[in-house]
Enzyme design. Structure first.
Site, short mmCIF file in Angstrom:
data_model
loop_
_atom_site.label_atom_id
_atom_site.label_comp_id
_atom_site.label_asym_id
_atom_site.label_seq_id
_atom_site.Cartn_x
_atom_site.Cartn_y
_atom_site.Cartn_z
N SER A 92 98.68 54.17 15.94
CA SER A 92 99.10 55.54 16.23
C SER A 92 100.46 55.54 16.93
CB SER A 92 98.02 56.23 17.06
OG SER A 92 98.14 57.62 17.01
N ASP A 204 93.53 58.20 11.91
CA ASP A 204 94.07 57.56 13.11
C ASP A 204 93.37 56.23 13.43
OD1 ASP A 204 94.61 57.06 16.00
OD2 ASP A 204 95.54 59.03 15.90
#
Length: 333
Positions: A92, A204
């Site tokens: 991320s 994610d």
């Protein structure tokens, strides 16, 4: 996936909706994403020595939204110490900073680039199932930052870690366009549309691997320097709904991440909090916290007599080679 990041994105998206109205940006095809499981990427280190005649060292940068400014301070401390990683892995926000660093940028260049970005320019609203943003603008921005160089041509080996929705496991992306890789690694569930690839969808990486130490091991690292920017930061107080949800999500994420973080040789965990892109003072403090935490963690590691073998490996690191600027970008000889 930190709640404050989702809250900030939601607020920004709401403002953009009022100002410009929702616009469908079009579907994204599978593109060139070729995620691999950790077992598929397995590459054992060769007797703990890289081709450069020293141990294979990985820098692992964890997720945490705008707390990612702390990663810049960590990189600065490593530059000063003459430690240049052979591998960079990020989840991320860590994948964003990691891609910039692995592409050849210095900590100073990354900081300047990060401070100049307007959060609103990364927002691309949609009516698609799975989220209200596509993430295309983030991908385009990352490609611009990395000069559209494919990941496999970066001067330092790099991988972004995402979560495969089908297998519910972390996967790494170490080839193709950096923008698409980061788009998948940073696809916040419920906010960003899951990113499709040939065999499914990616979200994610922080869902399954907040600080991807195991991905670095799979790529052949035998010394791992990992950075956690999320679990040691200030907790949300009070009994409001957002506060309670934030604390629960933090507890769940950090309990899941703890065993993997414990496998790092050096764990750098600055306590940071950045409320928004306009919070310049908080950004400064985050960079400084990352820098100071990195220096302290490396010093403690080298002074620990219980880690004799790993210390020897760290001491055998040769100073980072001189960097030179070519065509406005930093490259390694």
């Amino acid at each position: 996936m930190p709640l404050n990041r989702l809250t900030a994105i939601s607020a920004a998206a709401a403002i953009a909706t009022v100002l410009s109205g929702c616009a469908h940006t079009g579907d994204i095809g599978p593109g060139d994403l070729k995620p691999r499981s950790l077992s598929q990427a397995q590459r054992p280190a060769l007797a703990g020595v890289s081709q450069a005649g020293r141990p294979t060292v990985a820098l692992v940068l964890g997720g945490g939204g705008l707390r990612g400014f702390a990663h810049i301070g960590v990189i600065r401390a490593m530059e000063e110490a003459g430690i240049q990683p052979d591998i960079v892995v990020g989840t991320s926000a860590g994948a964003v900073v990691g891609a910039a660093y692995a592409s050849g940028m210095t900590s100073g260049q990354i900081e300047t680039t990060a401070r100049n970005i307007k959060l609103s320019s990364l927002i691309d609203l949609t009516w698609a199932p799975g989220g209200f943003m596509r993430g295309n603008n983030l991908a385009k921005w990352v490609d611009t930052v990395t000069a559209s160089v494919p990941i496999e041509q970066f001067p330092v080996r790099f991988a972004a870690v995402a979560t495969d929705m089908g297998s519910e496991t972390p996967v790494l992306i170490d080839s193709g366009a950096a923008g698409r890789a980061i788009q998948a690694s940073a696809a916040v569930p419920g906010a960003t549309v899951p990113v499709p690839y040939e065999h499914g969808h990616l979200i994610d990486g922080g869902v399954t691997s907040l600080v991807p130490v195991r991905a670095a091991r799979a790529m052949g690292a035998d010394v791992v320097i990992a950075v956690d920017i999320y679990c040691k930061g200030p907790r949300s107080d009070g009994m409001s709904v957002p506060g309670v949800v934030s604390r629960v999500m933090r507890t769940q994420s950090c309990l899941l991440a703890a065993p993997e973080m414990a496998e790092a040789d050096v764990l750098i965990a600055p306590a940071v909090s950045v409320s928004g892109m306009s919070a310049k003072d908080e950004q400064d403090l985050a960079v400084l916290a990352g820098y100071e935490a990195a220096r302290a963690a490396l010093a403690r590691f080298m002074a620990d007599p219980a880690r004799t073998e790993a210390q020897a490996r760290m001491r055998s690191l040769s100073p980072a080679p001189d960097r030179r600027v070519a065509s406005g970008r930093v490259s390694r000889p």
